[in-house]
Design an enzyme around this catalytic site. Sequence first.
Site, PDB file in Angstrom:
ATOM      1  N   ASP A  82      36.971  45.744  29.667  1.00 45.76           N
ATOM      2  CA  ASP A  82      38.277  45.101  29.819  1.00 45.76           C
ATOM      3  C   ASP A  82      38.897  44.888  28.429  1.00 45.76           C
ATOM      4  O   ASP A  82      38.239  44.352  27.527  1.00 45.76           O
ATOM      5  CB  ASP A  82      38.042  43.749  30.526  1.00 45.76           C
ATOM      6  N   HIS A  83      40.142  45.303  28.249  1.00 44.21           N
ATOM      7  CA  HIS A  83      40.871  45.076  26.986  1.00 44.21           C
ATOM      8  C   HIS A  83      40.144  45.572  25.739  1.00 44.21           C
ATOM      9  O   HIS A  83      39.994  44.819  24.760  1.00 44.21           O
ATOM     10  CB  HIS A  83      41.214  43.583  26.816  1.00 44.21           C
ATOM     11  N   GLU A 134      47.504  50.718  28.564  1.00 40.41           N
ATOM     12  CA  GLU A 134      48.460  49.642  28.880  1.00 40.41           C
ATOM     13  C   GLU A 134      49.783  49.845  28.157  1.00 40.41           C
ATOM     14  O   GLU A 134      49.834  50.170  26.975  1.00 40.41           O
ATOM     15  CB  GLU A 134      47.881  48.259  28.515  1.00 40.41           C
ATOM     16  N   HIS A 180      47.788  36.147  31.486  1.00 37.78           N
ATOM     17  CA  HIS A 180      46.382  35.742  31.534  1.00 37.78           C
ATOM     18  C   HIS A 180      46.221  34.218  31.517  1.00 37.78           C
ATOM     19  O   HIS A 180      47.044  33.510  30.971  1.00 37.78           O
ATOM     20  CB  HIS A 180      45.634  36.328  30.330  1.00 37.78           C
ATOM     21  N   GLY A 212      46.036  39.731  34.764  1.00 38.32           N
ATOM     22  CA  GLY A 212      46.530  38.357  34.892  1.00 38.32           C
ATOM     23  C   GLY A 212      46.868  37.997  36.314  1.00 38.32           C
ATOM     24  O   GLY A 212      47.887  37.359  36.587  1.00 38.32           O
ATOM     25  N   ASN A 254      43.164  42.583  38.495  1.00 40.68           N
ATOM     26  CA  ASN A 254      42.190  41.902  37.631  1.00 40.68           C
ATOM     27  C   ASN A 254      42.152  40.399  37.886  1.00 40.68           C
ATOM     28  O   ASN A 254      43.192  39.732  37.822  1.00 40.68           O
ATOM     29  CB  ASN A 254      42.585  42.109  36.167  1.00 40.68           C
ATOM     30  N   ILE A 255      40.951  39.895  38.122  1.00 40.46           N
ATOM     31  CA  ILE A 255      40.798  38.468  38.418  1.00 40.46           C
ATOM     32  C   ILE A 255      39.634  37.892  37.611  1.00 40.46           C
ATOM     33  O   ILE A 255      38.500  38.332  37.753  1.00 40.46           O
ATOM     34  CB  ILE A 255      40.551  38.257  39.932  1.00 40.46           C
ATOM     35  N   ASP A 256      39.949  36.937  36.770  1.00 43.38           N
ATOM     36  CA  ASP A 256      38.918  36.239  35.993  1.00 43.38           C
ATOM     37  C   ASP A 256      39.072  34.723  36.151  1.00 43.38           C
ATOM     38  O   ASP A 256      38.144  34.012  36.540  1.00 43.38           O
ATOM     39  CB  ASP A 256      39.023  36.644  34.512  1.00 43.38           C
TER      40      ASP A 256
HETATM   41  P1  13P Z   1      43.443  36.187  35.044  1.00 46.09           P
HETATM   42  O1  13P Z   1      43.520  35.375  33.788  1.00 46.09           O
HETATM   43  O2  13P Z   1      44.678  36.016  35.858  1.00 46.09           O
HETATM   44  O3  13P Z   1      42.229  35.941  35.833  1.00 46.09           O
HETATM   45  O4  13P Z   1      43.431  37.737  34.587  1.00 46.09           O
HETATM   46  C1  13P Z   1      42.245  38.394  34.239  1.00 46.09           C
HETATM   47  C2  13P Z   1      42.510  39.686  33.552  1.00 46.09           C
HETATM   48  O5  13P Z   1      43.599  40.207  33.534  1.00 46.09           O
HETATM   49  C3  13P Z   1      41.363  40.345  32.908  1.00 46.09           C
HETATM   50  O6  13P Z   1      41.756  41.499  32.211  1.00 46.09           O
HETATM   51  O1  G3H Z   2      41.925  39.150  30.192  1.00 46.65           O
HETATM   52  C1  G3H Z   2      40.972  38.544  29.696  1.00 46.65           C
HETATM   53  C2  G3H Z   2      39.825  38.140  30.554  1.00 46.65           C
HETATM   54  O2  G3H Z   2      40.142  37.018  31.317  1.00 46.65           O
HETATM   55  C3  G3H Z   2      38.601  37.946  29.701  1.00 46.65           C
HETATM   56  O3  G3H Z   2      38.667  36.782  28.964  1.00 46.65           O
HETATM   57  O4  G3H Z   2      38.135  37.441  26.607  1.00 46.65           O
HETATM   58  O5  G3H Z   2      37.761  35.091  27.426  1.00 46.65           O
HETATM   59  O6  G3H Z   2      36.277  36.941  28.199  1.00 46.65           O
HETATM   60  P1  G3H Z   2      37.652  36.556  27.719  1.00 46.65           P
HETATM   61 ZN    ZN Z   3      43.688  41.439  31.348  1.00 47.23          ZN
END
Ligand code: 13P
Ligand code: G3H
Ligand code: ZN
Length: 309
Positions: A82-83, A134, A180, A212, A254-256
């Site tokens: 991710d990213h 992206e 995010h 996000g 994406n869900i974190d």
């Molecule tokens: P959230 O912060 O909305 O959960 O997004 C997570 C995300 O985009 C991880 O890349």
């Molecule tokens: O988009 C970011 C994700 O929510 C990951 O967050 O860099 O704190 O692990 P993090």
């Molecule tokens: Zn993200």
Amino acid sequence: MALVTTKEMFKKAYDGGYAIGAFNINNMEIIQAITEACEELRSPVILQVSAGARKYAKHEYLMALAQAAVKDTGIDLALHLDHGADFEICKSCIDGGFTSVMIDGSKYPFEENIALTKKVVEYAHAHGVVVEGELGKLAGVEDDVKVSSDDAMYTNPDEVEEFVSKTGVDSLAIAIGTSHGAYKFKGEPKLRFDILEEISRRLPYFPIVLHGASSVIPELVEEINSCGGNLSGAKGVPEELLRKAATSAVCKINIDSDIRLAMTAGIRRVLKAQPEVFDPRTYLTVARDEVRKMVKHKIKNVLGSENKL
Ligand code: 13P
Ligand code: G3H
Ligand code: ZN
């Protein structure tokens, strides 16, 4: 069963009008909860790892846990960076067994983003790995980027065809108003479906990614606040807007943050009710149950990916 790329998943999701959940993983409990939920509901899934997660848990542990989850649940999983901020981290994840990487060049000018993304795509494709690029800038983790006007944050549909054809990316993350973290909107939540539609018109049959995309469910925020937390003003993307996006060209959501909130609410609840507890298994069991519940909720109410394995 194995770690697989997202190619087949996205094709089926596009055709079927649903989206694949990409959930961030940081430890064993989160991986177990996500994959058990997906096994139970027969849902495809992407496990994604940020640079911070790699630093916290180490690449080898996350890799081994993902492989253990494949064995335990008997379902195919995609393991995604991710990213990815630069070529080196993408290369390290490709060499280390990930099946998908994101190169996030959105902070660079258009031509530089193309050059960096293309370099990652060439290396990834030569190793059987797929790439997410992206275009456009989300707030939150990308908020080091200075954006002068509101509109400048959204993906410009005029750029997407050139970006995709010059880089060869397999999917594209776009900015249509999500951001995010747990504080996404000050006023009314709004997503620019007109931009999404224009992008999918220009990129026929191409998988789009939404970052996000947590909803910051108010009941969870209330529970955390009532157990000693302070998340006042937290606000996410309403689930009905994400559900609508999942039926379009959006194939990955994406869900974190919602997972973080579910875990934290569970742990705070246990420690508030039972201050004598000091066995981490007591509160981590509840935390894992809460994440499992959250992932099942997302599959049913946002993604539409139940019974799509
Ligand atoms: P959230 O912060 O909305 O959960 O997004 C997570 C995300 O985009 C991880 O890349
Ligand atoms: O988009 C970011 C994700 O929510 C990951 O967050 O860099 O704190 O692990 P993090
Ligand atoms: Zn993200």
